[in-house]
Write an enzyme that holds these catalytic residues in place. Structure first.
Site, PDB file in Angstrom:
ATOM      1  N   HIS A   1      66.773   0.719  69.379  1.00 55.92           N
ATOM      2  CA  HIS A   1      67.978   1.016  68.591  1.00 55.92           C
ATOM      3  C   HIS A   1      68.346  -0.115  67.642  1.00 55.92           C
ATOM      4  CE1 HIS A   1      70.799  -0.314  72.169  1.00 55.92           C
ATOM      5  NE2 HIS A   1      70.020  -1.272  71.773  1.00 55.92           N
ATOM      6  N   GLU A   2      69.082   0.269  66.618  1.00 57.45           N
ATOM      7  CA  GLU A   2      69.361  -0.565  65.447  1.00 57.45           C
ATOM      8  C   GLU A   2      68.084  -0.964  64.725  1.00 57.45           C
ATOM      9  OE1 GLU A   2      72.248  -0.475  64.230  1.00 57.45           O
ATOM     10  OE2 GLU A   2      72.759   0.586  66.062  1.00 57.45           O
ATOM     11  N   GLY A   3      67.102  -0.071  64.748  1.00 56.65           N
ATOM     12  CA  GLY A   3      65.853  -0.284  64.030  1.00 56.65           C
ATOM     13  C   GLY A   3      64.746  -0.731  64.955  1.00 56.65           C
TER      14      GLY A   3
ATOM     15  N   HIS B   1      61.938  -3.401  61.305  1.00 56.56           N
ATOM     16  CA  HIS B   1      62.349  -4.773  60.999  1.00 56.56           C
ATOM     17  C   HIS B   1      61.190  -5.607  60.475  1.00 56.56           C
ATOM     18  CE1 HIS B   1      66.524  -4.547  62.106  1.00 56.56           C
ATOM     19  NE2 HIS B   1      66.187  -3.825  63.154  1.00 56.56           N
TER      20      HIS B   1
END
Length: 629
Positions: free
Chosen positions: A453-455, A460
């Site tokens: 989560h959050e990429g 990234h």
């Protein structure tokens, strides 16, 4: 309780590595002191131990469930939320004029680390609410701030971020949720969002969803995305004229429920006490929403919350790794099993697991990963603080450029190597670690989501190599180069650290050369050049961590000299135990040994990766779908 955050470790990072005690010299914190910071951290540490840690296991076994009308959480979650909001945690970083304590960002995150070590899943609710508070403070209209900031800061409202949709994950420019403008200036939203943490619960009287949607007629892609505030409950008559006094308070319960419906809960591998939802917007005429910031600037606004969350995910990963490490260490010290190979007598006493070299290897790796991850996250929080409150404009700019560069690493490295640390914790316990009688199996499951989560790591990696490396004209990378050079020079001045300085300098040059080659390759064929971006992210993260460990080693050597203790422990550990300062010497030697291990065993792993990256290996890139079988 085993597993809670070691205060000595936190003090080292805050006050020796990062010089947090100097912050009261800045105008914003002139009324504060180290004693004030410590008192605040101690308060939240006590709340973590008393209200979060005891139900860590129960929240996993009795996960949230939906009975068709309500989402049910275990009652301890409500008690923890109420205790935390009564403490003022959600507004602790806000201005005194807003009712906050005006604490520095790094102090707030240190306090959050205590909560995350105690019960990572339960921190999702305050974690997201903090993000919404900060988002509204930055981009909300004065009316929106008046209506919702107070209830959010007091915990009467909770917050969420609603980005992902069923037919798209990280490709936010492709979202389909639509927003139709209304004559009163509000909007009606229609669409579905999924993987929404904290999307439905009754911990708070209201929930404020921050939703990305496309205004009807907006252009395709990211330029057409806007941000909306969509409350669960609509106080007043629902015509957009929100009753300021009622917004987010229990009075909202008697008001109209907004057209946001729970489609279902998602049942996860770990982090189960953090309820994860699928939400439908607009099943009955449209969910009332209010534009936050300018139309078409939704992603630009939301990136503030996303980047804040990315650092928070890294912190959660480090905290989860730390709890596993401390538990494995306590277990290994108390568990008697076997004898070293040099002990030939079968009737000789068995020894603790820590007497075995291979167990010490696993514990040392965990220490390097977990403590290194916490250092990285708090360093990022210090950069965030400097970007906002450093008295010098050049220093503020430098901190922001460096933070932009490092954010993908801060999110990804602790998640990847935190998982490795939690895996090793199970291995230290052996068969016992694979059972639910010990928390290390849950910690591993809880940790796994942090790489997603959050990429994901892949996202990234693309962000770092494809964008962040050249952002601000490459200024961030130049700042990092200067930081590494300064640490190498400081380490060279200490004879015991000279080999570590050479190791870091050698591998930094390798990273620097690889980065230059990959940037040049992007000009020729960007897709091919970015095909191995995740490997580059790993290389970059390993070098950054090597730098942070060498910084810690420099401090440790100086402190050992101040204590009159040898860096190698050769002055007799047994005799030292009888002297004042023995525990301090052990602490600093542990730091030095972790740095030695990391730079000797982890850093050289970048060499083959850099060779493959520099050669432009395209085996994976050239694979075709049909060939998978």
């Amino acid at each position: 309780m085993a597993g809670l955050l070691d205060r000595r470790e936190l003090d080292f990072l805050l006050y020796e590595l990062l010089d947090t005690a100097a912050l009261p010299g800045r105008p914003r914190y002139r009324e504060h002191s180290r004693e004030v910071f410590d008192t605040a951290i101690d308060l939240f540490a006590r709340i973590a131990a008393a209200q979060f840690a005891p139900y860590y296991r129960k929240g996993d076994v009795e996960e949230p469930h939906f009975d068709g009308e309500r989402v049910h959480l275990i009652p301890e979650t409500q008690v923890a939320w109420d205790t935390l909001r009564a403490s003022g945690f959600l507004k602790a970083h806000c201005d005194e004029a807003e009712g906050g304590l005006q604490l520095p960002e790094i102090v707030l995150r240190a306090a959050m680390a205590h909560l995350m070590v105690a019960n990572g899943p339960a921190t999702a609710y305050p974690f997201l609410t903090l993000g919404v508070i900060n988002l509204l403070r930055a981009f909300g209209s004065e009316a929106q701030k008046a209506r919702y900031l107070g209830p959010l800061m007091d915990g009467e409202c909770a917050g969420t971020m609603a980005l992902t949709e069923p037919d798209q994950g990280s490709a936010l420019g492709d979202i389909r949720t639509r927003a139709e403008p209304q004559p009163d200036g509000s909007y009606r939203l229609f669409g579905q969002k999924m993987f929404i943490s904290g999307g439905e619960h009754e911990l708070s009287a209201n929930i404020v969803h921050m939703v990305l949607a496309r205004i009807a007629g907006a252009p395709a892609g990211a330029r057409g995305i806007s941000l909306f505030l969509v409350p669960k409950w609509l106080p007043g008559d629902g015509d957009g004229d929100i009753d300021v006094e009622a917004a987010g308070t229990p009075a909202a319960r008697s008001a109209r429920r907004n057209d946001v419906a729970l489609a279902g809960l998602l049942h996860k591998m770990g982090q189960r006490n953090s309820v994860t939802t699928v939400l439908n917007f607009g099943e009955a005429g449209g969910a009332v929403g209010y534009l936050v910031g300018a139309a078409g600037r939704g992603l630009a606004c939301m990136f503030q919350m996303m980047n804040e969350a990315r650092i928070g995910v890294g912190l959660n990963a480090a905290a989860t790794a730390l709890r596993g490490y401390r538990y494995a260490l306590d277990y290994a010290r108390s568990r008697k099993q076997g004898r070293p190979a040099s002990h030939k007598q079968p009737l000789s006493p068995q020894v603790a697991l820590t007497a075995h070299a291979d167990v010490r290897r696993m514990l040392l790796a965990q220490k390097a990963y977990a403590e290194g991850g916490l250092a990285l996250c708090l360093y990022a929080s210090a950069l965030f603080e400097d970007e906002r409150t450093h008295p010098e404009a050049a220093a503020r700019q430098r901190a922001g450029e460096l933070l932009d560069l490092l954010t993908p690493v801060v999110k990804s490295w602790p998640a990847k190597y935190g998982f490795a640390a939690n895996d090793l914790a199970i291995q230290v316990l052996g068969g016992a670690g694979y059972t639910r009688e010990h928390p290390v199996e849950q910690l591993l499951r809880d940790q796994r989501i942090n790489a997603i989560h959050e990429g994901t790591e892949g996202i990234h990696g693309l962000d770092l190599l494809g964008r962040k490396l050249r952002q601000h004209g490459g200024a961030g990378f130049g700042h990092l180069r200067a930081e590494v050079a300064a640490t190498v020079a400081a380490a060279r001045a200490e004879a015991v650290l000279a080999p570590l300085a050479v190791a870091l300098e050698t591998h930094w040059r390798l990273l620097d050369d690889t980065s230059t080659a990959l940037l040049a390759a992007q000009a020729a064929d960007i897709d091919r050049a970015l095909a191995n971006a995740t490997a580059y992210l790993d290389v970059f993260g390993r070098v950054v961590m090597g730098w942070l460990w060498l910084r810690q080693a420099c401090i440790a050597v100086r402190r050992l000299a101040d204590l009159g203790a040898g860096a190698d422990g050769g002055d007799g550990a047994g005799a030292e135990d009888e002297r004042e300062g023995a525990s301090e010497a052990h602490f600093y030697r542990g730091k030095l040994q972790a740095a030695r291990w990391y730079l000797a065993w982890e850093l050289p792993a970048i060499v083959p990766l850099c060779r493959l990256l520099g050669d432009g290996d395209t085996v994976a890139y050239e694979m075709r779908d049909a060939w998978f079988g």
